[in-house]
Design an enzyme around this catalytic site. Structure first.
Site, PDB file in Angstrom:
ATOM      1  N   ARG A  76      76.678   9.946 -32.030  1.00 28.24           N
ATOM      2  CA  ARG A  76      77.258  11.572 -32.011  1.00 28.24           C
ATOM      3  C   ARG A  76      76.361  12.181 -32.740  1.00 28.24           C
ATOM      4  O   ARG A  76      76.388  14.011 -31.493  1.00 28.24           O
ATOM      5  CB  ARG A  76      79.064  12.065 -32.342  1.00 28.24           C
ATOM      6  CG  ARG A  76      79.588  10.846 -31.552  1.00 28.24           C
ATOM      7  CD  ARG A  76      80.708  10.421 -31.569  1.00 28.24           C
ATOM      8  NE  ARG A  76      81.140  10.356 -33.004  1.00 28.24           N
ATOM      9  CZ  ARG A  76      81.725   9.624 -33.139  1.00 28.24           C
ATOM     10  NH1 ARG A  76      81.674   8.418 -32.228  1.00 28.24           N
ATOM     11  NH2 ARG A  76      82.069   9.156 -34.078  1.00 28.24           N
ATOM     12  N   GLU A 134      84.359   3.705 -44.299  1.00 33.31           N
ATOM     13  CA  GLU A 134      86.048   3.452 -44.091  1.00 33.31           C
ATOM     14  C   GLU A 134      85.846   1.957 -43.632  1.00 33.31           C
ATOM     15  O   GLU A 134      87.483   1.957 -43.850  1.00 33.31           O
ATOM     16  CB  GLU A 134      86.527   4.885 -43.333  1.00 33.31           C
ATOM     17  CG  GLU A 134      85.914   5.176 -42.024  1.00 33.31           C
ATOM     18  CD  GLU A 134      84.780   6.646 -42.142  1.00 33.31           C
ATOM     19  OE1 GLU A 134      84.610   6.878 -40.665  1.00 33.31           O
ATOM     20  OE2 GLU A 134      84.148   6.137 -43.375  1.00 33.31           O
TER      21      GLU A 134
END
Length: 187
Positions: free
Chosen positions: A70, A107
């Site tokens: 992105r 994460e």
């Protein structure tokens, strides 16, 4: 006929209000911040690019580096608007030429990012961009890669910061300035 006076809207509000929260994606307990509605709205996308352009137009940036994937979307538009080159930091195995790689933790597990060895020349002033900073692993790995190539990372920037996850604080510990347009805390 009297023309109405346009109502001023803060560009940051325009951008931040269009970020959609998707609960429990990609796994239960995660609140995913989706920038797709922002990208679909021409006015908001222009506001986003303008925010970054006005912030960085006097910093003598030589190259914008966008983080897979992105960061490519708005990083390339930003490079165009600033009149500078663009280079991608990619996920492992996506670049066809000589690369430098940096493993990191994020994460959801471990990963590696790569950049072409000739993406940044020593001494070049680099603006590093991505859509979101959570724990900071990807951005920190990209900073290390660019520094290995001799680049001067003028700033690391993102659309979204999740300060509760600590990534922006970790970036600050590297003496790399950090900027985000929107911050989401809590949930």
């Amino acid at each position: 006929m009297i023309m109405p006076i346009p109502v001023y809207q803060d560009p940051m509000d325009i951008v931040c209000k269009l970020i959609r929260t998707v609960p429990d994606w990609p796994k239960p307990g995660v609140m995913f911040r989706d920038i797709t509605p922002l990208l679909q709205d021409a006015r908001a996308f222009r506001a986003l690019i303008d925010i970054f352009v006005y912030r960085h137009m006097r910093q003598r940036i030589d190259v914008v580096v966008g983080v897979d994937a992105r960061g490519f979307i708005f990083g390339s538009a930003l490079a165009y608007a600033l009149g500078v080159g663009f280079a991608p930091v990619r996920k492992q195995g996506k670049l066809p030429h000589k690369i430098v790689a940096q493993p990191y933790s994020l994460e959801y597990g471990d990963a590696t990012v790569e950049v072409h060895q000739d993406a940044v020349k020593p001494g070049q002033r680099v603006l590093l961009v991505d859509d979101l900073v959570a724990t900071g692993g990807t951005m920190l790995a990209a900073i290390k890669l660019l520094q290995l190539l001799g680049g001067n990372v003028v700033e690391a920037a993102a659309i979204i910061d999740l300060p509760d996850l600590g990534g922006s604080k970790k970036i600050a510990l590297t003496d790399t300035p950090f900027f985000s347009v929107c911050q989401f805390s809590g949930d």
